[in-house]
Design a protein around this motif. Structure first.
Motif, PDB file in Angstrom:
ATOM      1  N   MET A  52       0.848  -1.174   0.000  1.00 45.65           N
ATOM      2  CA  MET A  52       0.000   0.000   0.000  1.00 45.65           C
ATOM      3  C   MET A  52       0.885   1.225   0.000  1.00 45.65           C
ATOM      4  O   MET A  52       1.880   1.278   0.692  1.00 45.65           O
ATOM      5  CB  MET A  52      -0.895  -0.018   1.228  1.00 45.65           C
ATOM      6  CG  MET A  52      -1.628   1.252   1.486  1.00 45.65           C
ATOM      7  SD  MET A  52      -3.343   1.373   0.986  1.00 45.65           S
ATOM      8  CE  MET A  52      -4.043  -0.198   1.263  1.00 45.65           C
ATOM      9  N   GLY A  53       0.516   2.191  -0.782  1.00 45.33           N
ATOM     10  CA  GLY A  53       1.257   3.432  -0.825  1.00 45.33           C
ATOM     11  C   GLY A  53       0.353   4.593  -1.150  1.00 45.33           C
ATOM     12  O   GLY A  53      -0.748   4.424  -1.667  1.00 45.33           O
ATOM     13  N   ILE A  54       0.840   5.763  -0.838  1.00 47.19           N
ATOM     14  CA  ILE A  54       0.170   6.987  -1.237  1.00 47.19           C
ATOM     15  C   ILE A  54       1.093   7.658  -2.238  1.00 47.19           C
ATOM     16  O   ILE A  54       2.271   7.877  -1.961  1.00 47.19           O
ATOM     17  CB  ILE A  54      -0.132   7.888  -0.038  1.00 47.19           C
ATOM     18  CG1 ILE A  54      -1.112   7.173   0.897  1.00 47.19           C
ATOM     19  CG2 ILE A  54      -0.703   9.228  -0.508  1.00 47.19           C
ATOM     20  CD1 ILE A  54      -1.409   7.911   2.168  1.00 47.19           C
ATOM     21  N   TYR A  55       0.543   7.948  -3.398  1.00 50.58           N
ATOM     22  CA  TYR A  55       1.311   8.514  -4.494  1.00 50.58           C
ATOM     23  C   TYR A  55       0.835   9.932  -4.794  1.00 50.58           C
ATOM     24  O   TYR A  55      -0.364  10.216  -4.698  1.00 50.58           O
ATOM     25  CB  TYR A  55       1.153   7.648  -5.754  1.00 50.58           C
ATOM     26  CG  TYR A  55       1.653   6.246  -5.549  1.00 50.58           C
ATOM     27  CD1 TYR A  55       2.986   5.938  -5.769  1.00 50.58           C
ATOM     28  CD2 TYR A  55       0.807   5.245  -5.116  1.00 50.58           C
ATOM     29  CE1 TYR A  55       3.457   4.650  -5.567  1.00 50.58           C
ATOM     30  CE2 TYR A  55       1.268   3.954  -4.910  1.00 50.58           C
ATOM     31  CZ  TYR A  55       2.594   3.668  -5.127  1.00 50.58           C
ATOM     32  OH  TYR A  55       3.056   2.392  -4.916  1.00 50.58           O
ATOM     33  N   CYS A  56       1.780  10.769  -5.138  1.00 53.14           N
ATOM     34  CA  CYS A  56       1.461  12.123  -5.557  1.00 53.14           C
ATOM     35  C   CYS A  56       1.634  12.198  -7.070  1.00 53.14           C
ATOM     36  O   CYS A  56       2.699  11.882  -7.594  1.00 53.14           O
ATOM     37  CB  CYS A  56       2.380  13.126  -4.860  1.00 53.14           C
ATOM     38  SG  CYS A  56       2.013  14.831  -5.292  1.00 53.14           S
ATOM     39  N   LEU A  57       0.577  12.586  -7.749  1.00 56.23           N
ATOM     40  CA  LEU A  57       0.567  12.725  -9.201  1.00 56.23           C
ATOM     41  C   LEU A  57       0.435  14.196  -9.544  1.00 56.23           C
ATOM     42  O   LEU A  57      -0.445  14.881  -9.015  1.00 56.23           O
ATOM     43  CB  LEU A  57      -0.624  11.959  -9.788  1.00 56.23           C
ATOM     44  CG  LEU A  57      -1.034  12.318 -11.222  1.00 56.23           C
ATOM     45  CD1 LEU A  57       0.025  11.858 -12.213  1.00 56.23           C
ATOM     46  CD2 LEU A  57      -2.391  11.725 -11.538  1.00 56.23           C
ATOM     47  N   PHE A  89       4.227  13.392 -13.575  1.00 55.41           N
ATOM     48  CA  PHE A  89       5.211  12.909 -12.621  1.00 55.41           C
ATOM     49  C   PHE A  89       4.438  12.272 -11.484  1.00 55.41           C
ATOM     50  O   PHE A  89       3.462  12.843 -10.994  1.00 55.41           O
ATOM     51  CB  PHE A  89       6.050  14.083 -12.096  1.00 55.41           C
ATOM     52  CG  PHE A  89       7.051  13.682 -11.038  1.00 55.41           C
ATOM     53  CD1 PHE A  89       8.230  13.046 -11.390  1.00 55.41           C
ATOM     54  CD2 PHE A  89       6.811  13.958  -9.703  1.00 55.41           C
ATOM     55  CE1 PHE A  89       9.154  12.685 -10.414  1.00 55.41           C
ATOM     56  CE2 PHE A  89       7.725  13.602  -8.732  1.00 55.41           C
ATOM     57  CZ  PHE A  89       8.899  12.973  -9.088  1.00 55.41           C
ATOM     58  N   ILE A  90       4.852  11.071 -11.094  1.00 54.87           N
ATOM     59  CA  ILE A  90       4.211  10.384  -9.978  1.00 54.87           C
ATOM     60  C   ILE A  90       5.301   9.831  -9.076  1.00 54.87           C
ATOM     61  O   ILE A  90       6.304   9.290  -9.546  1.00 54.87           O
ATOM     62  CB  ILE A  90       3.241   9.276 -10.468  1.00 54.87           C
ATOM     63  CG1 ILE A  90       2.472   8.678  -9.308  1.00 54.87           C
ATOM     64  CG2 ILE A  90       3.934   8.243 -11.313  1.00 54.87           C
ATOM     65  CD1 ILE A  90       1.285   7.836  -9.718  1.00 54.87           C
ATOM     66  N   THR A  91       5.104  10.008  -7.778  1.00 51.27           N
ATOM     67  CA  THR A  91       6.072   9.527  -6.805  1.00 51.27           C
ATOM     68  C   THR A  91       5.351   9.059  -5.553  1.00 51.27           C
ATOM     69  O   THR A  91       4.237   9.512  -5.264  1.00 51.27           O
ATOM     70  CB  THR A  91       7.099  10.632  -6.455  1.00 51.27           C
ATOM     71  OG1 THR A  91       8.130  10.086  -5.649  1.00 51.27           O
ATOM     72  CG2 THR A  91       6.455  11.799  -5.725  1.00 51.27           C
ATOM     73  N   ARG A  92       5.964   8.148  -4.841  1.00 55.32           N
ATOM     74  CA  ARG A  92       5.382   7.642  -3.605  1.00 55.32           C
ATOM     75  C   ARG A  92       5.745   8.577  -2.457  1.00 55.32           C
ATOM     76  O   ARG A  92       6.895   8.980  -2.320  1.00 55.32           O
ATOM     77  CB  ARG A  92       5.910   6.236  -3.320  1.00 55.32           C
ATOM     78  CG  ARG A  92       5.237   5.609  -2.140  1.00 55.32           C
ATOM     79  CD  ARG A  92       5.697   4.198  -1.942  1.00 55.32           C
ATOM     80  NE  ARG A  92       5.075   3.680  -0.747  1.00 55.32           N
ATOM     81  CZ  ARG A  92       4.956   2.424  -0.465  1.00 55.32           C
ATOM     82  NH1 ARG A  92       5.423   1.529  -1.300  1.00 55.32           N
ATOM     83  NH2 ARG A  92       4.374   2.037   0.637  1.00 55.32           N
ATOM     84  N   LEU A  93       4.764   8.925  -1.658  1.00 54.75           N
ATOM     85  CA  LEU A  93       4.997   9.772  -0.491  1.00 54.75           C
ATOM     86  C   LEU A  93       5.535   8.942   0.663  1.00 54.75           C
ATOM     87  O   LEU A  93       5.322   7.732   0.728  1.00 54.75           O
ATOM     88  CB  LEU A  93       3.692  10.427  -0.026  1.00 54.75           C
ATOM     89  CG  LEU A  93       3.034  11.428  -0.939  1.00 54.75           C
ATOM     90  CD1 LEU A  93       1.776  11.986  -0.270  1.00 54.75           C
ATOM     91  CD2 LEU A  93       3.972  12.560  -1.282  1.00 54.75           C
ATOM     92  N   SER A  94       6.200   9.602   1.551  1.00 56.45           N
ATOM     93  CA  SER A  94       6.624   8.957   2.798  1.00 56.45           C
ATOM     94  C   SER A  94       6.469   9.969   3.923  1.00 56.45           C
ATOM     95  O   SER A  94       6.310  11.167   3.684  1.00 56.45           O
ATOM     96  CB  SER A  94       8.070   8.465   2.700  1.00 56.45           C
ATOM     97  OG  SER A  94       8.942   9.555   2.522  1.00 56.45           O
TER      98      SER A  94
END
Length: 90
Positions: A1-6, A63-68
Motif C-alpha cells: 500500500m502506498g500513497i502517491y502524488c501525481l 510525474f508520480i512519486t510515492r509519499l513517505s
C-alpha cells in the motif's frame, strides 16, 4: 500500500478531464490542486503509470512519486484531513 502524488501539465488543447477523473476515482484519491492528485493504491507504481498513460494519452507529461512520512501541509483543506485519517495505511 502506498500513497502517491501525481502532478501533470495540462495541454494547450482540450483535455478529456472526465476520462482522467473517472480513472482516478477507481482508486482512493483526492485532488490537491487542479493538476495534482493524491492516490492511495496497493498497485505498483508501474501499473499506475500504465493506467495514467491510457487516460492521458501521449500529449500529457506527468510525474508520480510515492509519499513517505514525515509530510506537512498548510492551507490545502481536506487533503490534510485525508492524509491524517487513521484508516489511511502507509
Amino acid at each position: 500500500m502506498g500513497i502517491y502524488c501525481l502532478t501533470f501539465d495540462k495541454p494547450l488543447g482540450r483535455m478529456d478531464c472526465h476520462r482522467l477523473e473517472s480513472m482516478l476515482r477507481r482508486f482512493e484519491s483526492i485532488p490537491m490542486f487542479r493538476t495534482t492528485w493524491l492516490i492511495e493504491s496497493t498497485d505498483p507504481i508501474e501499473f499506475l503509470r500504465s493506467r495514467l498513460n491510457r487516460a492521458f494519452g501521449k500529449q500529457i507529461r506527468f510525474f508520480i512519486t510515492r509519499l513517505s512520512e514525515p509530510w506537512c501541509t498548510d492551507g490545502i483543506g481536506p487533503v490534510g484531513k485525508w492524509l491524517s485519517d487513521p484508516q489511511r495505511q502507509w
